[in-house]
Design a protein around this motif. Sequence first.
Motif, PDB file in Angstrom:
ATOM      1  N   SER A  12       0.834  -1.207   0.000  1.00 28.25           N
ATOM      2  CA  SER A  12       0.000   0.000   0.000  1.00 28.25           C
ATOM      3  C   SER A  12       0.866   1.254   0.000  1.00 28.25           C
ATOM      4  O   SER A  12       0.599   2.205  -0.731  1.00 28.25           O
ATOM      5  N   TYR A  13       1.902   1.247   0.821  1.00 28.66           N
ATOM      6  CA  TYR A  13       2.792   2.404   0.881  1.00 28.66           C
ATOM      7  C   TYR A  13       3.499   2.611  -0.456  1.00 28.66           C
ATOM      8  O   TYR A  13       3.621   3.743  -0.936  1.00 28.66           O
ATOM      9  N   LEU A  14       3.936   1.538  -1.080  1.00 28.61           N
ATOM     10  CA  LEU A  14       4.605   1.660  -2.376  1.00 28.61           C
ATOM     11  C   LEU A  14       3.646   2.193  -3.443  1.00 28.61           C
ATOM     12  O   LEU A  14       4.047   3.003  -4.288  1.00 28.61           O
ATOM     13  N   ARG A  15       2.383   1.753  -3.410  1.00 29.11           N
ATOM     14  CA  ARG A  15       1.367   2.296  -4.332  1.00 29.11           C
ATOM     15  C   ARG A  15       1.161   3.776  -4.080  1.00 29.11           C
ATOM     16  O   ARG A  15       1.041   4.570  -5.019  1.00 29.11           O
ATOM     17  N   TYR A  16       1.124   4.173  -2.809  1.00 32.28           N
ATOM     18  CA  TYR A  16       0.974   5.577  -2.443  1.00 32.28           C
ATOM     19  C   TYR A  16       2.124   6.402  -3.010  1.00 32.28           C
ATOM     20  O   TYR A  16       1.911   7.423  -3.655  1.00 32.28           O
ATOM     21  N   ARG A  17       3.361   5.970  -2.774  1.00 30.93           N
ATOM     22  CA  ARG A  17       4.535   6.715  -3.258  1.00 30.93           C
ATOM     23  C   ARG A  17       4.558   6.800  -4.778  1.00 30.93           C
ATOM     24  O   ARG A  17       4.897   7.835  -5.337  1.00 30.93           O
ATOM     25  N   GLU A  18       4.194   5.712  -5.448  1.00 31.94           N
ATOM     26  CA  GLU A  18       4.176   5.717  -6.914  1.00 31.94           C
ATOM     27  C   GLU A  18       3.137   6.708  -7.438  1.00 31.94           C
ATOM     28  O   GLU A  18       3.401   7.460  -8.378  1.00 31.94           O
ATOM     29  N   THR A  19       1.976   6.731  -6.812  1.00 29.15           N
ATOM     30  CA  THR A  19       0.928   7.657  -7.235  1.00 29.15           C
ATOM     31  C   THR A  19       1.348   9.099  -7.011  1.00 29.15           C
ATOM     32  O   THR A  19       1.162   9.953  -7.887  1.00 29.15           O
ATOM     33  N   GLU A  22       3.976   9.971  -9.687  1.00 29.27           N
ATOM     34  CA  GLU A  22       3.408  10.155 -11.032  1.00 29.27           C
ATOM     35  C   GLU A  22       2.604  11.442 -11.135  1.00 29.27           C
ATOM     36  O   GLU A  22       2.731  12.185 -12.107  1.00 29.27           O
ATOM     37  N   LEU A  23       1.772  11.722 -10.135  1.00 33.26           N
ATOM     38  CA  LEU A  23       0.965  12.944 -10.191  1.00 33.26           C
ATOM     39  C   LEU A  23       1.832  14.188 -10.033  1.00 33.26           C
ATOM     40  O   LEU A  23       1.544  15.222 -10.626  1.00 33.26           O
ATOM     41  N   SER A  24       2.890  14.092  -9.268  1.00 35.88           N
ATOM     42  CA  SER A  24       3.775  15.238  -9.067  1.00 35.88           C
ATOM     43  C   SER A  24       4.531  15.602 -10.339  1.00 35.88           C
ATOM     44  O   SER A  24       4.949  16.744 -10.509  1.00 35.88           O
ATOM     45  N   ARG A  25       4.706  14.644 -11.216  1.00 41.30           N
ATOM     46  CA  ARG A  25       5.397  14.904 -12.481  1.00 41.30           C
ATOM     47  C   ARG A  25       4.549  15.717 -13.455  1.00 41.30           C
ATOM     48  O   ARG A  25       5.083  16.319 -14.384  1.00 41.30           O
ATOM     49  N   HIS A  48      -6.100   6.082  -3.448  1.00 36.05           N
ATOM     50  CA  HIS A  48      -5.715   5.031  -4.397  1.00 36.05           C
ATOM     51  C   HIS A  48      -5.038   3.868  -3.695  1.00 36.05           C
ATOM     52  O   HIS A  48      -5.297   2.703  -3.999  1.00 36.05           O
ATOM     53  N   ALA A  49      -4.177   4.168  -2.747  1.00 34.93           N
ATOM     54  CA  ALA A  49      -3.412   3.120  -2.079  1.00 34.93           C
ATOM     55  C   ALA A  49      -4.214   2.423  -0.985  1.00 34.93           C
ATOM     56  O   ALA A  49      -3.857   1.326  -0.575  1.00 34.93           O
ATOM     57  N   VAL A  50      -5.261   3.046  -0.503  1.00 36.14           N
ATOM     58  CA  VAL A  50      -6.099   2.524   0.586  1.00 36.14           C
ATOM     59  C   VAL A  50      -5.231   2.186   1.791  1.00 36.14           C
ATOM     60  O   VAL A  50      -5.155   1.053   2.241  1.00 36.14           O
TER      61      VAL A  50
END
Length: 51
Positions: A12-19, A22-25, A48-50
């Motif tokens: 979940s944390y990895l999904r959070y960081r990836e999101t 990506e959005l920050s880019r 998204h990461a729940v």
Amino acid sequence: MFVTMIAAKIRSYLRYRETVRELSRLTDRELDDLGLSRSEIPFIARTHAVI
């Protein structure tokens, strides 16, 4: 059981960081096209990461 819970939290944390990454880019214009502002990125990522 405990290891499974920890692994799920890590995923979940990895999904959070990836999101967030990506959005920050995206440019402010691109975020606006999506109906988002830069200040909403952490909330969207958590949703998204729940976490």
